[in-house]
Design a protein around this motif. Structure first.
Motif, short mmCIF file in Angstrom:
data_model
loop_
_atom_site.label_atom_id
_atom_site.label_comp_id
_atom_site.label_asym_id
_atom_site.label_seq_id
_atom_site.Cartn_x
_atom_site.Cartn_y
_atom_site.Cartn_z
N UNK A 21 -22.05 6.26 2.07
CA UNK A 21 -22.98 5.19 1.65
C UNK A 21 -22.25 4.02 1.03
N UNK A 22 -22.35 2.88 1.70
CA UNK A 22 -21.69 1.67 1.21
C UNK A 22 -22.55 1.01 0.12
N UNK A 23 -21.92 0.21 -0.68
CA UNK A 23 -22.64 -0.57 -1.71
C UNK A 23 -22.88 -1.96 -1.12
N UNK A 24 -24.11 -2.45 -1.24
CA UNK A 24 -24.40 -3.76 -0.64
C UNK A 24 -23.67 -4.87 -1.39
N UNK A 49 -12.36 -10.00 -13.30
CA UNK A 49 -12.78 -8.82 -12.53
C UNK A 49 -12.26 -9.00 -11.11
N UNK A 50 -11.60 -7.98 -10.59
CA UNK A 50 -11.21 -8.01 -9.18
C UNK A 50 -12.06 -6.95 -8.48
N UNK A 51 -12.97 -7.42 -7.64
CA UNK A 51 -13.91 -6.51 -6.96
C UNK A 51 -13.31 -6.07 -5.64
N UNK A 52 -12.95 -4.79 -5.59
CA UNK A 52 -12.24 -4.27 -4.41
C UNK A 52 -13.17 -3.42 -3.56
N UNK A 53 -13.49 -3.93 -2.36
CA UNK A 53 -14.22 -3.10 -1.41
C UNK A 53 -13.39 -2.91 -0.13
N UNK A 57 -6.86 -1.63 0.28
CA UNK A 57 -6.48 -1.98 -1.10
C UNK A 57 -6.97 -0.90 -2.05
N UNK A 58 -8.22 -0.49 -1.86
CA UNK A 58 -8.80 0.58 -2.71
C UNK A 58 -7.95 1.85 -2.64
N UNK A 59 -7.52 2.20 -1.42
CA UNK A 59 -6.74 3.44 -1.26
C UNK A 59 -5.36 3.30 -1.90
N UNK A 60 -4.78 2.13 -1.81
CA UNK A 60 -3.45 1.93 -2.41
C UNK A 60 -3.53 1.97 -3.94
N UNK A 61 -4.59 1.37 -4.49
CA UNK A 61 -4.77 1.44 -5.95
C UNK A 61 -4.97 2.90 -6.38
N UNK A 62 -5.73 3.63 -5.57
CA UNK A 62 -5.95 5.05 -5.85
C UNK A 62 -4.62 5.81 -5.88
N UNK A 63 -3.76 5.49 -4.92
CA UNK A 63 -2.46 6.17 -4.83
C UNK A 63 -1.60 5.88 -6.06
N UNK A 80 -16.48 3.99 -2.94
CA UNK A 80 -16.05 2.98 -1.97
C UNK A 80 -15.66 1.64 -2.59
N UNK A 81 -16.13 1.40 -3.82
CA UNK A 81 -15.89 0.10 -4.46
C UNK A 81 -15.27 0.33 -5.84
N UNK A 82 -14.25 -0.45 -6.14
CA UNK A 82 -13.63 -0.36 -7.46
C UNK A 82 -13.58 -1.77 -8.06
N UNK A 83 -14.21 -1.91 -9.21
CA UNK A 83 -14.20 -3.21 -9.91
C UNK A 83 -13.15 -3.10 -11.01
#
Ligand code: FMN
Length: 174
Positions: A21-24, A49-53, A57-63, A80-83
């Motif tokens: 489920x994606x965030x609109x 705020x850097x809004x990452x969808x 990029x999200x996966x690299x920040x996670x790593x 799916x989204x990291x602010x």
């Protein structure tokens, strides 16, 4: 209880997001807008705020976050989204300012029926070359330090109930 108080009480941290489920975009915009209206010391608005969808990029920040924690799990729990909130460390209140933005983001997400969680180690993400390059690519200059990651998405299952509030939380001097 009014709607605002209900939201403040009902928000809980989510540790299993529904990856399907994606965030609109509309919801992301509403949440980040709420973040920008947080109070800040002397009104200096030290955070950004850097809004990452973007998934890469999200996966690299996670790593990077997982490495900083010393694990191989996804610290964002599939969100799916990291602010990411950073704040300018040249301003003495930057940590308080950034924490208030984080609070607004999580409560705004709750108000829209979205789940969220504060994930630590944003500092390490933006001390890494990957994070520094994000800032450079966005043309962001200044002494910005990562305060927190607000992971958002839809919960994959019901969230646990809040822990009971400790008895000695509040003292009244009347
Ligand atoms: C500064 C801060 C850092 C946090 N970092 C993490 C984290 O890295 N990983 C995590 O699973 N939860 C993290 N949390 C979430 C807390 O564990 C959570 O807020 C707490 O257990 C209370 O649960 P609740 O948010 O449902 O009320 C963090 C919360 C705060 C305020």
């Amino acid at each position: 209880m009014n709607e605002t108080l209900k939201v403040l009480e009902s928000r809980r941290s989510c540790r299993k997001f529904d990856p399907s489920r994606a965030v609109s975009e509309e919801d992301i915009q509403a949440i980040v807008k709420a973040g920008t209206y947080a109070p800040s010391g002397m009104g200096k608005q030290s955070p950004i705020i850097i809004a990452v969808s973007n998934k890469e990029v999200r996966d690299q920040l996670s790593k990077i976050n997982a490495q900083a924690m010393g694990t191989s799990i996804d610290p964002f729990y599939g969100a799916p989204v990291v602010l990411v909130v950073l704040a300018n460390a040249d301003i003495p209140t930057y940590i308080y300012d950034g924490a208030l933005v984080m609070g607004n983001l999580m409560n705004a997400a709750e108000s829209l029926g979205l789940a969220s969680i504060w994930i630590h180690r944003a500092r390490e993400e933006f001390e890494a070359d990957f994070g520094k390059n994000i800032l450079a690519d966005l043309g962001i200059e200044g002494n910005y330090v990562g305060i927190g990651n607000c992971a958002i998405g839809y919960a994959a299952s019901d969230l646990p109930k809040a822990a009971p509030r400790k008895e000695d939380y509040v003292y009244y001097l009347k």
